[in-house]
Write an enzyme that holds these catalytic residues in place. Structure first.
Site, PDB file in Angstrom:
ATOM      1  N   HIS A 266       7.354  -0.810   0.634  1.00  0.00           N
ATOM      2  CA  HIS A 266       7.145  -1.555  -0.608  1.00  0.00           C
ATOM      3  C   HIS A 266       5.825  -2.309  -0.582  1.00  0.00           C
ATOM      4  CE1 HIS A 266       7.684  -3.682  -4.220  1.00  0.00           C
ATOM      5  NE2 HIS A 266       8.681  -4.492  -3.922  1.00  0.00           N
ATOM      6  N   HIS A 307       0.879   7.670  -6.144  1.00  0.00           N
ATOM      7  CA  HIS A 307       1.794   6.558  -6.338  1.00  0.00           C
ATOM      8  C   HIS A 307       3.152   7.104  -6.724  1.00  0.00           C
ATOM      9  CE1 HIS A 307       3.495   2.785  -7.913  1.00  0.00           C
ATOM     10  NE2 HIS A 307       2.547   2.172  -7.249  1.00  0.00           N
ATOM     11  N   ASP A 366      -3.574  -0.042  -3.925  1.00  0.00           N
ATOM     12  CA  ASP A 366      -3.483  -0.487  -2.532  1.00  0.00           C
ATOM     13  C   ASP A 366      -4.724  -0.065  -1.736  1.00  0.00           C
ATOM     14  OD1 ASP A 366      -0.791  -1.606  -2.691  1.00  0.00           O
ATOM     15  OD2 ASP A 366      -0.154   0.462  -2.974  1.00  0.00           O
TER      16      ASP A 366
END
Length: 434
Positions: A266, A307, A366
């Site tokens: 996560h 993703h 990210d």
């Protein structure tokens, strides 16, 4: 308007079960399966990938088209024109603030940034080597001891006050986690600074000298917070809602969310990006790792590309990429030059190589946020702590939304596959008393 229904026929049972269909304002409609319990049947959906556990007005994601909306506003527009605190207000209240409302909200956050002096004592019990997330989940939950008897979660004004307190104190706690780990004194927040500036001050400042906060770096930090502010019903947000459905203290609910976020599947993705770059180590080894990533028989995969939700480009990544360019230009990043060259080469490959383009394995938020945080001098162990700080307003908005309406305590059901009733074999061991 005619109400739509779905009809379910069960083998061997007479008739059909009618289930109402609820239309959404955007995205898929949902079949209301609550009536199935009357038939002694439950739905089976591991991971809740096809189940709506709530209705919400806060955030909408269209992963196929790469769309992320907060209260209807595209994330790209918020990133360009808004700020983290204004986005916090939007998530909590549903509308952008007027000038006076914005100033009042920012002041409420500014003057709640300090934590009780006794919180400082908590850190003395942690080893210096403690992971910052282990400290954050502990001290965030500990705040419930300071704000419990005076809090009425059924009162909307109390809920809004506690939301502001939590948003304000999270960067202070986050910075304290870092300072404890490096053995430096805690830095008190300064009311003259903005949210992101204050965080960088508490993170890197020392009592020895005044620190000038670079506005380019402060803006990048604010942007990282903003782009992580909410992301619909993810694991940590759902955890906060589930804990909150019991009537638990909101600081405890946030601690539960932090614990869920800590999981590497996560909140640890941007930390994994840096680990990947260090593993590659040299531009000369990039082709080797690209070959491994393409090999279906090799379990290796590149981190920070593609993703789970977005089947197209992550809309946050475009914004973060521009911020990454500005930060690297500002700091030079000479010490990590090789690292950032590897990152740039991987980015180029992902955007041009047919293998990645056809599979839509674009760099995600990210990938870029990890590079920015590294360029700011923030250690990888702090990345998820910063994620938690940015996600706090989303958690609080969902917690408040749930308590504002009709809700039930969360109670997922199960598909039981264990033994049926059986009797304990009395006397199976010699010497057992009757």
């Amino acid at each position: 308007m005619t109400r739509k229904t779905a009809r379910l026929t069960i083998d061997g049972e007479p008739g059909t079960v009618e289930l109402p269909i609820h239309e959404s304002s955007a995205g898929p409609s949902v079949i209301d399966v609550r009536g199935l319990s009357e038939q002694g049947i439950f739905t089976y959906d591991p991971g809740f990938m096809s189940t709506a556990a709530c209705d919400s007005d806060i955030t909408f994601i269209n992963g196929d088209d790469g769309v992320l909306l907060h209260r209807g506003y595209p994330i790209e527009q918020l990133a360009e024109h808004s700020s983290f605190l204004e986005t916090c207000y939007l998530l909590l209240h549903g509308e952008l603030p007027e000038a006076g409302e914005k100033l009042e909200f920012e002041n409420n956050i500014r003057y709640h940034t300090m934590v009780d002096q006794q919180i400082h004592q908590f850190f003395r019990g942690f080893p210096r080597s403690s992971h910052p997330m282990s400290m954050l989940v502990s001290v965030a939950g500990a705040l419930s001891a300071f704000y419990h008897h005076s809090l009425d979660i059924s009162d909307p004004e109390h809920r809004m006050l506690v939301a502001q307190r939590i948003i304000a104190k999270m960067p202070t706690l986050a910075a304290m986690c870092y300072k404890h780990g490096v053995g430096q004194p805690f830095m008190y927040p300064r009311n003259s600074l903005g949210f992101a500036e204050n965080f960088l001050h508490m993170l890197f400042g020392t009592p020895c000298e005044e620190q000038d906060i670079n506005p380019v770096l402060a803006r990048a930090m604010d942007l990282i917070f903003l782009l992580h502010a909410d992301h619909e019903q993810n694991a940590s947000t759902s955890t906060v809602r589930l804990a909150g459905s019991t009537g638990a203290n909101p600081f405890s609910c946030i601690a539960a969310g932090i614990a869920a976020l800590w999981g590497p599947a996560h909140g640890g993705a941007n930390e994994a990006v840096l680990k990947m770059l260090f593993e590659i180590g040299s531009e000369s080894r990039i082709d080797e790792f690209i070959r491994r990533a393409k090999d279906p028989d090799d379990p290796y995969r590149l981190m920070g590309f593609g993703h789970r939700v977005y089947k197209n480009f992550d809309p946050r990544a475009t914004v973060m990429r521009e911020a990454c360019d500005r930060v690297l230009e500002e700091v030079g990043a000479a010490a990590d030059g090789a690292l950032f060259r590897i990152a740039r080469r991987l980015e180029q490959i992902a955007l041009e190589d047919d293998y990645f383009v056809e599979r839509k394995l674009y760099p995600n938020v990210d990938f870029y946020s990890g590079i920015i945080l590294r360029a700011l001098g923030i250690p990888t162990s702090m990345f998820t702590v910063i994620f938690a700080t940015g996600r706090t307003p989303g958690w609080m908005a969902h917690w408040n939304e749930m308590l504002s309406g009709a809700y039930k305590i969360g109670r997922p059901r199960q598909l039981y596959r264990g033994p049926v009733k059986r009797d304990y074999p009395v006397g199976r061991f010699a010497g057992n008393s009757a």
